[in-house]
Enzyme design. Sequence first.
Site, short mmCIF file in Angstrom:
data_model
loop_
_atom_site.label_atom_id
_atom_site.label_comp_id
_atom_site.label_asym_id
_atom_site.label_seq_id
_atom_site.Cartn_x
_atom_site.Cartn_y
_atom_site.Cartn_z
N SER A 109 0.83 -1.19 0.00
CA SER A 109 0.00 0.00 0.00
C SER A 109 0.87 1.25 0.00
O SER A 109 1.64 1.47 -0.93
CB SER A 109 -0.96 -0.03 1.20
OG SER A 109 -1.97 0.93 1.06
N GLU A 204 -2.52 -2.39 -7.95
CA GLU A 204 -3.68 -2.77 -7.12
C GLU A 204 -4.19 -1.50 -6.45
O GLU A 204 -3.48 -0.52 -6.33
CB GLU A 204 -3.30 -3.85 -6.11
CG GLU A 204 -2.23 -3.44 -5.09
CD GLU A 204 -2.77 -2.67 -3.91
OE1 GLU A 204 -3.96 -2.86 -3.55
OE2 GLU A 204 -2.03 -1.85 -3.33
N HIS A 272 -5.52 -5.53 -1.26
CA HIS A 272 -5.98 -5.20 0.08
C HIS A 272 -7.04 -6.14 0.63
O HIS A 272 -7.59 -5.89 1.70
CB HIS A 272 -6.54 -3.77 0.10
CG HIS A 272 -5.49 -2.70 0.15
ND1 HIS A 272 -4.74 -2.35 -0.96
CD2 HIS A 272 -5.07 -1.90 1.16
CE1 HIS A 272 -3.91 -1.38 -0.62
NE2 HIS A 272 -4.08 -1.09 0.65
#
Length: 299
Positions: A109, A204, A272
């Site tokens: 992330s 992503e 995630h």
Amino acid sequence: MKKLPVLRPGDSVEIIAPSSRSTDSQLLDLKKLLESWGLICVVQEDIFARDLLCANTDEMRFKHLKNALLNPETKAVICVRGGYGSTRLIPQLTAIDAPERVKIFVGMSDITCLHLYLQQHWQWPTIHGAAAPDKFSQETIASVQSVLFAGTAAHFKDLIPLNKHAENEELIKSQVTGGNLALIQSGIGTCWQMDGRNKIVLLEEIGERGYRVDRMLEHLTQARMFTQAAAILLGDFLEGREPNGSSLIEPVLQRFAEKSAIPVLRVPGVGHGPVNYAIPLGTEAHLQLGAHPQLTCFR
């Protein structure tokens, strides 16, 4: 690119929080998990403190990051959470010379910027993943453990071709780079801007509506970030529903793939979601296209 080390029981690792703050219980759960694998965990007593946005002040978070990267007594650096804040540490990180010994570096992330910096400036392979017992499934945790300890390749067999280029029988030998879409976009023009040349680019995202995903992909396309890439892997794009509860994510990704001049494939279970398989970045990778697409990332 240098070689990714392998952990063994008895090795020391350091947990850091270069971005957002986790809860104390989440930190403790991660520490207990790593200790159950036979690792010795180093956690600074002042890992958390008051800050406007992050787990600690910029100065303290950078101090922890620097010490963890340079500490000769530990073999890995594991980020407890993503969130926001890692980009604020990059200017200070540029003043550090890479140590001779490569360490394992794990995160995802917001940690994408640190992955890219370490890969491109220090030639360190890194691991995209997280070992948060409260968030991820047991198979996810097992994949992280396997990548850390086994020293074997990571295999992804459920890839889905999204355009005609991905349907051609071809073997691409390269490296995987990338990570979170928003972070990759925010890196444009910085010293850690993603270098996707001849690479397999992983993307992503979470919590972004269709038009925002489209805008980010279009920005990266116009900035020529994919021009010389070997292929694109789209991981999980979660949430981001429209006000009426529908989602435009899948048609946005499909249109992007169809207009791309290179192979684009989905790789479910990277992102995630509760299932989030660990994937080595910056190591030798083989992407088989065609009728039975699969990805193998070697250590």
